[in-house]
Each structure stands twice: as structure tokens, then as C-alpha cells.
Write a protein that holds these residues in place. Structure first.
Motif, PDB file in Angstrom:
ATOM      1  N   MET A  61      -3.657  10.548  -6.306  1.00 47.35           N
ATOM      2  CA  MET A  61      -4.852   9.818  -5.728  1.00 47.35           C
ATOM      3  C   MET A  61      -4.244   8.487  -5.053  1.00 47.35           C
ATOM      4  SD  MET A  61      -8.351   8.121  -6.379  1.00 47.35           S
ATOM      5  CE  MET A  61      -7.665   7.103  -7.314  1.00 47.35           C
ATOM      6  N   VAL A  62      -4.217   8.263  -3.679  1.00 50.65           N
ATOM      7  CA  VAL A  62      -3.933   7.130  -3.333  1.00 50.65           C
ATOM      8  C   VAL A  62      -5.194   6.313  -2.647  1.00 50.65           C
ATOM      9  CG1 VAL A  62      -2.656   6.372  -1.133  1.00 50.65           C
ATOM     10  CG2 VAL A  62      -1.520   8.109  -2.462  1.00 50.65           C
ATOM     11  N   HIS A  63      -5.133   5.209  -2.924  1.00 48.94           N
ATOM     12  CA  HIS A  63      -6.340   4.024  -2.471  1.00 48.94           C
ATOM     13  C   HIS A  63      -5.813   3.480  -1.195  1.00 48.94           C
ATOM     14  CE1 HIS A  63      -9.897   1.895  -3.947  1.00 48.94           C
ATOM     15  NE2 HIS A  63      -9.524   1.233  -2.657  1.00 48.94           N
ATOM     16  N   LEU A  64      -6.394   3.894  -0.115  1.00 47.44           N
ATOM     17  CA  LEU A  64      -5.989   3.129   1.275  1.00 47.44           C
ATOM     18  C   LEU A  64      -7.018   2.012   1.675  1.00 47.44           C
ATOM     19  CD1 LEU A  64      -5.063   6.196   3.454  1.00 47.44           C
ATOM     20  CD2 LEU A  64      -3.684   4.855   2.472  1.00 47.44           C
ATOM     21  N   LYS A  65      -6.242   0.795   1.790  1.00 47.92           N
ATOM     22  CA  LYS A  65      -6.906  -0.469   2.283  1.00 47.92           C
ATOM     23  C   LYS A  65      -6.103  -1.308   3.098  1.00 47.92           C
ATOM     24  CE  LYS A  65     -10.257  -2.137  -0.766  1.00 47.92           C
ATOM     25  NZ  LYS A  65     -10.828  -2.635  -1.960  1.00 47.92           N
ATOM     26  N   ASP A  66      -6.898  -2.072   3.946  1.00 44.91           N
ATOM     27  CA  ASP A  66      -6.275  -3.098   5.009  1.00 44.91           C
ATOM     28  C   ASP A  66      -6.784  -4.256   4.564  1.00 44.91           C
ATOM     29  OD1 ASP A  66      -4.636  -3.922   6.972  1.00 44.91           O
ATOM     30  OD2 ASP A  66      -5.338  -2.469   8.409  1.00 44.91           O
ATOM     31  N   VAL A  67      -5.921  -5.299   5.029  1.00 39.97           N
ATOM     32  CA  VAL A  67      -6.271  -6.677   4.615  1.00 39.97           C
ATOM     33  C   VAL A  67      -5.724  -7.625   5.653  1.00 39.97           C
ATOM     34  CG1 VAL A  67      -4.138  -7.203   3.419  1.00 39.97           C
ATOM     35  CG2 VAL A  67      -6.287  -8.550   2.817  1.00 39.97           C
TER      36      VAL A  67
END
Length: 79
Positions: free
Chosen positions: A1-7
Motif C-alpha cells: 500500500m502507498v499513501h499519496l499526499k501533497d504538501v
């Protein structure tokens, strides 16, 4: 599983805010391309900790993330 986020960076502590995919400084497209290159075939989870724009809403942020995942990343959503 990959957790995609942007900041994105901000001046106040802690110095960043989580934002919708494509609105920050993370190379999300590059990350997904690298995952495809290694044959990753698992889940990618997208979440936003909170809505940072006063005029925004959770529903609008979810729609923006969905649109980015489908239209910019070319990924399919699970039902």
C-alpha cells in the motif's frame, strides 16, 4: 500500500500544510511513475488531513483529489 499526499510550505510552524494532490511541492506524478516502473500493483490511498482554504470544503477537496488521480495520474478508482 502507498499513501499519496501533497504538501506546501508556509511561514508558520510547523512550516507546511497538507493540500490536495497537485497543489503542493511533491512530484506526485513522478512518484506514481516510479511505482509503475517497478511494477507496483497495490493500493494507493489518498487523504487530506484537513481543508486549509477557508472557501473550501471536505467534499470539494475529495473531488479535487479524485479528479487529479483519474485525470492527471491515469489511475482507476475502486468501487
Amino acid at each position: 500500500m502507498v499513501h499519496l499526499k501533497d504538501v506546501r510550505s508556509i511561514a508558520a510552524a510547523p512550516g507546511y500544510q497538507w493540500v490536495e494532490l497537485g497543489r503542493g511541492r511533491v512530484d506526485v506524478k513522478g512518484c506514481v511513475a516510479a511505482l509503475k516502473d517497478i511494477g507496483f500493483d497495490g493500493w494507493a490511498i489518498v487523504e487530506l488531513d484537513r481543508v486549509v482554504d477557508a472557501a473550501g470544503s471536505p467534499k470539494a477537496s475529495a473531488a479535487a483529489n479524485r479528479d487529479y488521480v483519474v485525470n492527471q495520474l491515469g489511475l482507476a478508482l475502486s468501487p
